[in-house]
Design a protein around this motif. Structure first.
Motif, PDB file in Angstrom:
ATOM      1  N   GLY A 112       0.790  -1.225   0.000  1.00 53.83           N
ATOM      2  CA  GLY A 112       0.000   0.000   0.000  1.00 53.83           C
ATOM      3  C   GLY A 112       0.818   1.268   0.000  1.00 53.83           C
ATOM      4  N   HIS A 113       1.916   1.288   0.741  1.00 50.03           N
ATOM      5  CA  HIS A 113       2.675   2.522   0.686  1.00 50.03           C
ATOM      6  C   HIS A 113       3.369   2.739  -0.649  1.00 50.03           C
ATOM      7  CE1 HIS A 113       4.153   6.296   1.877  1.00 50.03           C
ATOM      8  NE2 HIS A 113       5.181   5.965   1.130  1.00 50.03           N
ATOM      9  N   PRO A 114       4.111   1.748  -1.173  1.00 51.52           N
ATOM     10  CA  PRO A 114       4.652   1.951  -2.527  1.00 51.52           C
ATOM     11  C   PRO A 114       3.555   2.323  -3.524  1.00 51.52           C
ATOM     12  CG  PRO A 114       5.693   0.054  -1.542  1.00 51.52           C
ATOM     13  CD  PRO A 114       4.632   0.507  -0.578  1.00 51.52           C
ATOM     14  N   ALA A 124       4.892   0.784   7.758  1.00 51.87           N
ATOM     15  CA  ALA A 124       4.134   0.649   8.998  1.00 51.87           C
ATOM     16  C   ALA A 124       3.712   1.983   9.598  1.00 51.87           C
ATOM     17  CB  ALA A 124       4.905  -0.177  10.014  1.00 51.87           C
ATOM     18  N   HIS A 125       3.984   3.123   8.894  1.00 51.60           N
ATOM     19  CA  HIS A 125       3.423   4.369   9.416  1.00 51.60           C
ATOM     20  C   HIS A 125       1.905   4.384   9.254  1.00 51.60           C
ATOM     21  CE1 HIS A 125       4.431   6.346   5.263  1.00 51.60           C
ATOM     22  NE2 HIS A 125       3.292   5.727   5.213  1.00 51.60           N
ATOM     23  N   HIS A 126       1.380   3.394   8.536  1.00 54.74           N
ATOM     24  CA  HIS A 126      -0.081   3.261   8.471  1.00 54.74           C
ATOM     25  C   HIS A 126      -0.621   2.418   9.616  1.00 54.74           C
ATOM     26  CE1 HIS A 126      -0.324   4.937   4.393  1.00 54.74           C
ATOM     27  NE2 HIS A 126       0.854   4.376   4.221  1.00 54.74           N
ATOM     28  N   MET A 127       0.292   1.945  10.462  1.00 49.16           N
ATOM     29  CA  MET A 127      -0.135   0.941  11.441  1.00 49.16           C
ATOM     30  C   MET A 127       0.179   1.343  12.873  1.00 49.16           C
ATOM     31  SD  MET A 127       1.234  -2.308   9.289  1.00 49.16           S
ATOM     32  CE  MET A 127       1.003  -3.415  10.658  1.00 49.16           C
TER      33      MET A 127
HETATM   34 CU   LIG Z   1       2.352   5.417   3.473  1.00 46.60          CU
END
Ligand SMILES: [Cu+2]
Ligand code: HEM
Lengths: 591, 223
Positions: free
Chosen positions: A279-281, A328-331
């Motif tokens: 998701g981040h890439p 993991a900044h989404h987590m």
């Molecule tokens: Cu991100």
């Protein structure tokens, strides 16, 4: 004075790449339906992506209507709302933006810009589109199955994605997973083509460091996608097994609706790691092509070379690499080990460095440029605004302590719409206004274009700026209605209503754009082959629109980088990439 | 090192003398590596976070031969066969570039036969696990349910790779035998001229599938 150019030489090495074998279709179907020509495939991709994107747009209206005027629409119940959120998000990110940037612009621009006759494997490229279309149809089908599409959110987090209480838990989730798998397979076929074409099939004189930034952006994004989609593919397979066979990869022992389910011992956080490793890439898969295209639009329409070309290339590559270690900044609130938060917050802030560098370079390119406020330029400048805006709120959310209270609020929704929804969409528009003349041979109408820009740009701010405040006030995301929640001031409702009105206006104005696309195709002003006086190879083709094989009899030879605008001493204010230094016409008044 | 920099900054091709098909296969395999890595890392994660004890692989995968239980014997044979097939594949590539049609054909067929044997033995192993040991994707009598789930998923995915490989090996073998590659006959679907490169590209894929097996073997059977 002789003319001075950045990187040019009269020398070109002899051809190393053999002439490409092209497939020559004879029938209409072979030319336009089962076409192996990257340009036709590009248009097919673009039309399909925009078509499904319109569905997502309509879904966003429905959501906005519900948020602004709760209790007034009997046909939207809470389940519907969740389904709309999910389908809107998934379609916009994957089926519209990814497909349009890579399948659409990638297919059209890569062969033309690197000086190739087509993609290296046109047959595989064709299949890529048809698999993508299948994926889209499967996704659309999920609107019509019993229970409707899944309402798990575009992140599809288990356990709730699978549990019976979630809308679409019977058929919707299955179709979504299958459709994603198809999308990934189709994309891989196309993506391999884009990468190999850039690496191995450039024309004489076209070094990697002479590629236009558009190609760099699309190329790097494709590499990212080839390495990030596998994680989504694997998580889709595993979730599919959890749904259909009752395995427990992601499912812990759980009680649902008063019943103990058969699942035991799985790890929901594992899914989140896999999802965000993709998701981040993915954010950069849509951002990097936008970065590249914007650089070119700015340089062409400000008649100035891009500032710091090499820096721009390395920034793209660095962002691409770093984007794999920030997921993991989404987590932060997922329950993962809190020590991870420190690591991922740090990498997240580091990635801001090359990103900020790009922004400075864009601004410095504009600085003292001969800025033509054409429609593509307006959109490019609009992009810089929204991107900076979304980037700054990103710095907030990247820090654990700030993120924790803000996560899952409208602040997050405002942030990511600014940075990865509005910003790339503005670039898509700018790019369409810029390259439409090459694709059709006619200009888009300027007045309609300017109207379209101003309403879209100002409207987007009217939608998302106030949304930040809603987030601060604590309005949660993915909520059907906030009802009489005590801590949310009543004025939030008024703000919600005004946001919705802006959203509807912005939505309706897109009709003007579509009208412009169709009208100009028949009635637009003929553009000639190089209406913007641009240097890159796609503007130097023998025919406009370019025929099958792109460049007529002989392939162009490249003698310089892509940014020779306003070169001192040269007569014209641009020197195409395929003009050797000895042929440059010097200005007559030698001083 | 300097050579690499020079190649990358030169025009037309970043990898000199690498045909398109080969470059494409390499990049595909890189992507596929990420798929298998995701699978294996997920497997390790669920194994470590499973709430029930993990079944002991050397007992589960033991085979009773001549009245004696020998741990991992079947898997050892399977691994041996697959590795041998890599050897025959490499020889096929060599004979291919020498345009030795007969030897190339024979070696490709042997490779395909090894591959098919591997898949056959895997089917046998699956049957044994399902029928005799009662292992199912959603549970098993020995312990953590994730054991069966990951085992069937990962070996199944790998087995699919081998099966696809076998099919393409046979197709390439037939092309070699018919002389399509010598006469540069256009392909049925793509219309591109046949070349001996495809034997090598096939080989890249095959060696990759082999290599992946070594990792699966290590983390599944030996851990
Ligand atoms: Cu991100
Ligand atoms: C003017 C156009 C748009 C409007 C009015 C709009 C509106 C909305 C609304 C109301 C939500 C749901 C908020 C909630 O209740 O949580 C949402 C979610 C979302 N939107 Fe948009 N949107 C627009 C364009 C886009 C675009 C172009 C993208 C492409 C990236 C996008 C991506 C998303 C995503 C990823 C979500 C989150 C879905 C989820 O929570 O699962 N949107 N949008």
């Amino acid at each position: 004075m002789d003319y001075v150019a950045h990187d040019a030489s009269d020398f070109a090495r002899p051809a190393e790449v053999e002439e490409m074998e092209l497939y020559h279709p004879k029938t209409f179907i072979g030319k336009y339906i089962w076409s192996q020509d990257a340009k036709v495939i590009a248009v097919q991709y673009a039309i399909t992506a925009i078509g499904i994107g319109l569905v997502a747009l309509v879904l966003s209206w429905l959501m906005r209507l519900q948020l602004a005027f709760p209790n007034s629409f009997s046909f939207i119940d809470p389940s519907n709302y969740l389904q709309f959120v999910t389908m809107h998000g998934m379609i916009m990110v994957i089926y519209l933006l990814t497909a349009l940037f890579l399948g659409g612009f990638g297919n059209y621009l890569i062969p033309l810009m690197v000086g190739a006759r087509d993609m290296v494997f046109p047959y595989v490229n064709m299949v890529s589109y048809w698999v993508y279309l299948t994926a889209v149809l499967l996704l659309v089908a999920s609107f019509f199955v019993p229970g409707g599409p899944t309402g798990a959110g575009w992140t599809l987090y288990p356990p709730q994605a699978i549990l019976q209480g979630t809308p679409g838990a019977t058929w919707g989730i299955i179709l979504m997973l299958v459709s994603l798998a198809f999308f990934i397979i189709g994309f891989t076929m196309g993506g391999l083509n884009y990468v190999v074409t850039v690496l191995q099939a450039r024309t004489r004189g076209m070094t990697m460091m002479r590629l236009p930034l558009t190609v760099w952006g699309i190329f790097t994004a494709t590499v990212l996608a080839l390495l990030a989609f596998p994680a989504l593919f694997v998580s889709a397979i595993m979730m599919m097994l959890d749904v259909t066979l009752g395995t427990s990869f992601f499912m812990p022992a759980i009680v649902s609706m008063g019943q103990q389910l058969d699942y035991t011992g799985g790890s929901p956080v594992l899914f989140q790691h896999l999802f965000w490793f993709f998701g981040h890439p993915e954010v950069y898969i849509v951002a990097l092509p936008a970065f590249g295209i914007v650089s070119d639009l700015i340089s062409v329409h400000a008649r100035k070379n891009i500032f710091g070309y090499r820096m721009m290339v390395w920034a793209i590559v660095a962002i691409g690499g770093l984007s794999f270690i920030v997921w993991a900044h989404h987590m932060y609130v997922s329950g993962m080990n809190p020590y991870f938060g420190f690591f991922f917050a740090t990498t997240t802030l580091i990635i801001a460095v090359p990103t900020a560098l790009k922004v400075y370079n864009w601004v410095l390119t504009l600085w003292r440029g001969n800025i033509h406020l054409t429609v593509p330029m307006l959109f490019a400048i609009g992009f810089i605004f929204t991107f900076i805006n979304g980037g700054l709120t990103g710095l907030f959310l990247g820090n654990v302590t700030v993120d924790v209270p803000l996560s899952d609020t409208m602040f997050v929704v405002a942030h990511f719409h600014m940075v990865m929804a509005i910003a790339p969409i503005l670039v898509v528009f700018g790019a369409i206004y810029h390259w439409y003349p090459k694709i059709t041979g006619r200009m888009l109408n300027d007045t309609l274009g300017k109207f379209h820009f101003w309403v879209t740009f100002v409207g987007s701010y009217a939608i998302y700026y106030p949304m930040h405040y809603l987030g601060f006030a604590g309005v949660p995301r993915r909520y059907y209605a906030i009802g009489g929640t005590n801590f949310i001031p009543e004025s939030a409702q008024a703000l919600n209503a005004s946001i919705t009105i802006a959203a509807l206006i912005v939505g309706v104005v897109q009709v003007v754009f579509l009208y412009n696309l169709v009208w100009s195709y028949f009635k637009g002003k003929p553009s000639g082959s190089n209406p913007w006086s641009a240097t890159t190879l796609e503007w130097q083709t023998a025919d406009t629109p370019p025929k099958h094989g792109n460049f007529g009899e002989t392939l162009p030879v490249v003698y310089r980088w892509a940014y020779d605008y306003s070169v001192p001493g040269a007569k014209e204010d641009f020197i195409p990439q395929n003009v050797p230094p000895r042929d440059v016409v010097l200005s007559s008044n030698k001083t | 090192m300097q050579g690499i920099v020079a190649d990358w900054s030169s025009d037309q091709r970043a990898f000199k003398n690498v045909p398109w098909g080969k470059a494409m296969m390499w990049i595909f395999l890189l992507s596929d590596t990420f798929i298998f890595s995701s699978f294996l890392i997920s497997y390790m994660t669920v194994r470590m976070s499973a709430t029930e004890p993990w079944p002991n692989p050397s007992e589960v995968f033991a085979l009773t031969l001549f009245g004696e239980k020998i741990p991992l014997i079947l898997i050892a044979i399977m691994t041996f066969i697959l590795i041998s097939s890599s050897g025959t594949m490499a020889m096929a590539v060599k004979f291919g570039y020498e345009k030795n049609r007969k030897m190339t054909f024979i070696l490709l067929l042997i490779t395909a036969a090894f591959g098919a044997t591997f898949v056959g033995m895997q089917a046998f192993e699956w049957t044994k696990l399902i029928v005799e040991e009662g292992v199912r994707p959603w549970g098993n009598p020995m312990g953590a349910a994730q054991f069966g789930s990951s085992f069937f998923m990962i070996t199944g995915f790998h087995g699919t790779h081998v099966s696809i490989g076998v099919i393409f090996l046979i197709i390439v073998a037939i092309k070699v035998l018919r002389g399509d590659l010598d006469h540069e006959r256009p392909g049925f679907l793509t219309g591109r001229k046949g070349k001996y490169e495809i034997v090598e590209i096939m080989g890249l894929y095959w060696h990759f599938v082999d290599l992946v097996w070594v990792f699966i073997f290590a983390v599944f059977y030996l851990w």
